[in-house]
Design a protein around this motif. Structure first.
Motif, short mmCIF file in Angstrom:
data_model
loop_
_atom_site.label_atom_id
_atom_site.label_comp_id
_atom_site.label_asym_id
_atom_site.label_seq_id
_atom_site.Cartn_x
_atom_site.Cartn_y
_atom_site.Cartn_z
N CYS A 74 -39.92 -12.33 48.03
CA CYS A 74 -41.20 -12.87 48.51
C CYS A 74 -41.20 -14.39 48.55
O CYS A 74 -40.70 -15.04 47.64
CB CYS A 74 -42.31 -12.39 47.57
SG CYS A 74 -43.97 -12.88 48.09
N LEU A 75 -41.76 -14.91 49.62
CA LEU A 75 -42.06 -16.33 49.75
C LEU A 75 -43.52 -16.42 50.17
O LEU A 75 -43.91 -15.85 51.20
CB LEU A 75 -41.18 -16.99 50.81
CG LEU A 75 -41.63 -18.37 51.33
CD1 LEU A 75 -41.67 -19.40 50.20
CD2 LEU A 75 -40.75 -18.84 52.47
N THR A 76 -44.33 -17.10 49.36
CA THR A 76 -45.74 -17.31 49.69
C THR A 76 -46.02 -18.79 49.56
O THR A 76 -45.61 -19.42 48.58
CB THR A 76 -46.66 -16.52 48.73
OG1 THR A 76 -46.33 -15.14 48.77
CG2 THR A 76 -48.13 -16.70 49.11
N TRP A 77 -46.70 -19.32 50.56
CA TRP A 77 -47.12 -20.72 50.49
C TRP A 77 -48.49 -20.86 51.08
O TRP A 77 -48.98 -19.97 51.76
CB TRP A 77 -46.11 -21.65 51.12
CG TRP A 77 -45.56 -21.33 52.49
CD1 TRP A 77 -46.01 -20.44 53.40
CD2 TRP A 77 -44.42 -21.92 53.07
NE1 TRP A 77 -45.22 -20.45 54.52
CE2 TRP A 77 -44.23 -21.36 54.34
CE3 TRP A 77 -43.52 -22.89 52.66
CZ2 TRP A 77 -43.20 -21.73 55.20
CZ3 TRP A 77 -42.49 -23.25 53.51
CH2 TRP A 77 -42.34 -22.67 54.75
N THR A 86 -55.27 -21.50 54.10
CA THR A 86 -54.36 -20.63 54.83
C THR A 86 -53.22 -20.25 53.89
O THR A 86 -52.61 -21.12 53.26
CB THR A 86 -53.80 -21.34 56.08
OG1 THR A 86 -54.89 -21.76 56.90
CG2 THR A 86 -52.89 -20.41 56.87
N VAL A 87 -52.96 -18.95 53.78
CA VAL A 87 -51.89 -18.44 52.94
C VAL A 87 -50.95 -17.64 53.84
O VAL A 87 -51.39 -16.75 54.57
CB VAL A 87 -52.43 -17.53 51.80
CG1 VAL A 87 -51.29 -16.95 50.99
CG2 VAL A 87 -53.39 -18.31 50.92
N ALA A 88 -49.66 -17.99 53.80
CA ALA A 88 -48.65 -17.28 54.59
C ALA A 88 -47.63 -16.67 53.64
O ALA A 88 -47.29 -17.26 52.61
CB ALA A 88 -47.97 -18.24 55.56
N ARG A 89 -47.16 -15.48 54.01
CA ARG A 89 -46.24 -14.75 53.12
C ARG A 89 -45.15 -14.06 53.93
O ARG A 89 -45.41 -13.51 54.99
CB ARG A 89 -47.01 -13.71 52.32
CG ARG A 89 -46.13 -12.79 51.49
CD ARG A 89 -46.94 -11.82 50.64
NE ARG A 89 -47.70 -12.58 49.66
CZ ARG A 89 -49.03 -12.51 49.54
NH1 ARG A 89 -49.74 -11.73 50.30
NH2 ARG A 89 -49.65 -13.23 48.62
N HIS A 90 -43.94 -14.10 53.37
CA HIS A 90 -42.84 -13.25 53.83
C HIS A 90 -42.56 -12.29 52.67
O HIS A 90 -42.22 -12.74 51.57
CB HIS A 90 -41.57 -14.06 54.10
CG HIS A 90 -41.58 -14.79 55.39
ND1 HIS A 90 -41.05 -14.27 56.54
CD2 HIS A 90 -42.06 -16.02 55.73
CE1 HIS A 90 -41.20 -15.13 57.52
NE2 HIS A 90 -41.82 -16.20 57.06
N ARG A 91 -42.74 -11.00 52.89
CA ARG A 91 -42.45 -9.99 51.87
C ARG A 91 -41.21 -9.24 52.34
O ARG A 91 -41.22 -8.60 53.40
CB ARG A 91 -43.63 -9.04 51.71
CG ARG A 91 -43.36 -7.80 50.87
CD ARG A 91 -43.18 -8.02 49.40
NE ARG A 91 -44.36 -8.56 48.77
CZ ARG A 91 -44.35 -9.00 47.52
NH1 ARG A 91 -43.27 -8.94 46.79
NH2 ARG A 91 -45.44 -9.50 47.00
N ILE A 92 -40.10 -9.36 51.61
CA ILE A 92 -38.83 -8.75 51.97
C ILE A 92 -38.66 -7.46 51.17
O ILE A 92 -38.72 -7.49 49.94
CB ILE A 92 -37.66 -9.71 51.66
CG1 ILE A 92 -37.87 -11.06 52.35
CG2 ILE A 92 -36.33 -9.09 52.08
CD1 ILE A 92 -36.97 -12.16 51.82
N GLU A 93 -38.45 -6.37 51.88
CA GLU A 93 -38.24 -5.07 51.24
C GLU A 93 -36.86 -4.55 51.62
O GLU A 93 -36.52 -4.50 52.82
CB GLU A 93 -39.30 -4.07 51.71
CG GLU A 93 -40.72 -4.43 51.33
CD GLU A 93 -40.99 -4.34 49.85
OE1 GLU A 93 -40.28 -3.59 49.13
OE2 GLU A 93 -41.93 -5.01 49.40
N PRO A 94 -36.04 -4.15 50.64
CA PRO A 94 -34.71 -3.61 50.97
C PRO A 94 -34.84 -2.26 51.67
O PRO A 94 -35.77 -1.49 51.41
CB PRO A 94 -34.03 -3.46 49.62
CG PRO A 94 -35.13 -3.45 48.61
CD PRO A 94 -36.30 -4.18 49.21
#
Length: 146
Positions: A74-77, A86-94
């Protein structure tokens, strides 16, 4: 009323490779047309507390602070402007096949969020799709030096 946009992309690369591409923030303009310039504002490792200045076509430059960074997950900024968070997120799931799904979410809250959602909603959705497609291409390419 909060506004949120989400897109998920299937990537034929490991979560570690996806994280490697995401963490090299100053290289984002090389793989996504939704970002014109990214500048890391501190020296050192990218992680929680890091700030970056991002310039996107048709938008004002914004400073983003990393609030959550879980490598390979996860990357959230977030970015603060008058009347909106404003909140942006990349949620990485295997994935079972060794690849990864990346879910990109951009949410806005605050008194200006509903108006910004109407005015910039189509552009936001387009930029999320462009970013997802670019991330997929970049992560699926062999890392430089290999």
């Amino acid at each position: 009323m909060p506004v949120s946009h989400t897109v998920t992309v299937e990537i034929a690369a490991s979560p570690a490779r996806v994280r490697q591409v995401l963490a090299a923030v100053e290289r984002w303009p090389s793989w996504t047309a939704s970002v014109a310039e990214v500048r890391l504002l501190e020296e050192g490792r990218f992680g929680v507390g890091s700030t970056v200045r991002i310039r996107q076509p048709r938008l004002r430059p914004a400073v983003w602070r990393v609030t959550v960074y879980e490598p390979d997950r996860c990357l959230t900024w977030q970015s603060v402007a008058p009347g909106v968070l404003t909140v942006a997120r990349h949620r990485i799931e295997p994935r079972p096949d060794g690849g990864a799904d990346d879910t990109l979410t951009l949410g806005q809250s605050g008194p200006a969020a509903p108006v910004l959602g109407v005015v910039y909603g189509p552009l936001t959705r387009r930029y999320l799709a462009v970013e997802a497609a670019g991330l997929k291409r970049a992560a699926e390419q062999a890392p430089s030096g290999t």
